[in-house]
Design a protein around this motif. Structure first.
Motif, PDB file in Angstrom:
ATOM      1  N   UNK A  38       0.015  22.088  -5.232  1.00 55.02           N
ATOM      2  CA  UNK A  38      -0.530  20.796  -4.810  1.00 55.02           C
ATOM      3  C   UNK A  38       0.211  19.946  -4.166  1.00 55.02           C
ATOM      4  N   UNK A  39       1.387  20.065  -4.488  1.00 53.01           N
ATOM      5  CA  UNK A  39       2.696  19.409  -3.929  1.00 53.01           C
ATOM      6  C   UNK A  39       2.866  19.939  -2.380  1.00 53.01           C
ATOM      7  N   UNK A  40       2.601  20.934  -2.087  1.00 49.10           N
ATOM      8  CA  UNK A  40       2.977  21.657  -0.742  1.00 49.10           C
ATOM      9  C   UNK A  40       1.532  21.293   0.152  1.00 49.10           C
ATOM     10  N   UNK A  41       0.392  21.196  -0.443  1.00 41.45           N
ATOM     11  CA  UNK A  41      -0.846  20.515   0.270  1.00 41.45           C
ATOM     12  C   UNK A  41      -0.540  19.024   0.587  1.00 41.45           C
ATOM     13  N   UNK A  56      -4.075  14.852  -3.280  1.00 42.11           N
ATOM     14  CA  UNK A  56      -4.119  16.081  -3.773  1.00 42.11           C
ATOM     15  C   UNK A  56      -3.743  16.258  -5.189  1.00 42.11           C
ATOM     16  N   UNK A  57      -3.813  15.173  -5.807  1.00 40.42           N
ATOM     17  CA  UNK A  57      -3.597  15.186  -7.243  1.00 40.42           C
ATOM     18  C   UNK A  57      -2.207  15.994  -7.636  1.00 40.42           C
ATOM     19  N   UNK A  66       6.373  27.263   5.550  1.00 37.72           N
ATOM     20  CA  UNK A  66       7.685  28.031   5.056  1.00 37.72           C
ATOM     21  C   UNK A  66       8.612  26.951   5.065  1.00 37.72           C
ATOM     22  N   UNK A  67       8.675  26.021   6.130  1.00 41.95           N
ATOM     23  CA  UNK A  67       9.712  24.998   6.127  1.00 41.95           C
ATOM     24  C   UNK A  67       9.504  23.771   5.075  1.00 41.95           C
ATOM     25  N   UNK A  68       8.245  23.835   4.643  1.00 43.14           N
ATOM     26  CA  UNK A  68       8.199  22.696   3.565  1.00 43.14           C
ATOM     27  C   UNK A  68       8.796  23.466   2.288  1.00 43.14           C
ATOM     28  N   UNK A  69       8.270  24.356   2.036  1.00 42.65           N
ATOM     29  CA  UNK A  69       8.624  25.453   0.927  1.00 42.65           C
ATOM     30  C   UNK A  69      10.296  25.269   0.825  1.00 42.65           C
ATOM     31  N   UNK A 115       0.868  -1.080   0.115  1.00 41.13           N
ATOM     32  CA  UNK A 115      -0.059  -0.073  -0.039  1.00 41.13           C
ATOM     33  C   UNK A 115       0.817   1.322  -0.105  1.00 41.13           C
ATOM     34  N   UNK A 116       0.457   2.295  -0.617  1.00 38.14           N
ATOM     35  CA  UNK A 116       1.215   3.569  -0.643  1.00 38.14           C
ATOM     36  C   UNK A 116       1.552   4.031   0.855  1.00 38.14           C
ATOM     37  N   UNK A 117       2.542   4.739   0.904  1.00 35.75           N
ATOM     38  CA  UNK A 117       3.051   5.249   2.374  1.00 35.75           C
ATOM     39  C   UNK A 117       2.225   6.567   2.362  1.00 35.75           C
ATOM     40  N   UNK A 118       2.269   7.177   3.710  1.00 37.41           N
ATOM     41  CA  UNK A 118       1.339   8.342   3.673  1.00 37.41           C
ATOM     42  C   UNK A 118       1.850   9.513   2.717  1.00 37.41           C
ATOM     43  N   UNK A 119       2.778   9.482   2.433  1.00 37.89           N
ATOM     44  CA  UNK A 119       3.405  10.782   1.602  1.00 37.89           C
ATOM     45  C   UNK A 119       2.794  10.274   0.266  1.00 37.89           C
TER      46      UNK A 119
END
Length: 153
Positions: free
Chosen positions: A140-143, A93-94, A122-125, A82-86
């Motif tokens: 969408x990647x950020x979300x 989020x497509x 900001x940390x994710x970015x 099964x896919x990981x949480x990520x």
């Protein structure tokens, strides 16, 4: 002597020269399709894999340089098939349009969230800034990373 590498929990004796980029071994010998050839210069991140606890660009990493630790590819993120949480969050989020950067983004997000389980936007970015998305799905990647962080908390 042929290099032996551990990929997604399995040991593999490599037939390629020790100076061959890891990406070529993963794709051509092990038939893994997660890591992609993008630029060949470690600039775009499409070839990213996890080596130990960090990300590396497999297009410029000689296979002989990764014989001492575990390598995880996109395929290795699956848990019991099964896919990981990520991965689940990217799907929900497509977060892929053309999908070319998706491998690198998911690998980077996986390592980042292991080290920063409650990140700010900001940390994710900042963490994903070195990975390039050619078609502009950054929001969408950020979300997706925010969703994965919540799921992993």
């Amino acid at each position: 002597m042929a290099p032996v590498i551990t990929v997604n929990g399995s040991k593999h004796t490599v037939q390629a020269s020790p100076v061959t980029p890891l990406l070529y071994v993963l794709r051509n010998e092990l038939h893994l399709r997660g890591p992609r050839f993008g630029c060949g210069l470690a600039q775009c991140g499409a070839c990213t894999v996890i080596f130990g606890d960090t990300t590396i660009r497999s297009c410029v990493t000689p296979v002989a340089g990764v014989t001492g630790g575990p390598i995880t590819t996109l395929e290795g993120l699956l848990h019991d098939g099964k896919p990981s949480p990520v991965q689940q969050a990217f799907i929900a989020e497509d977060a892929a349009q053309c999908g070319y950067c998706t491998n690198g983004m998911m690998m980077a997000a996986t390592v980042f969230l292991r080290q920063h389980p409650h990140p700010s936007e900001e940390q994710i970015k900042a963490a994903l800034a070195p990975w390039l998305c050619r078609c502009g799905t950054h929001y969408r990647i950020l979300r997706a990373v925010q969703r994965a962080a919540q799921a992993m908390a």
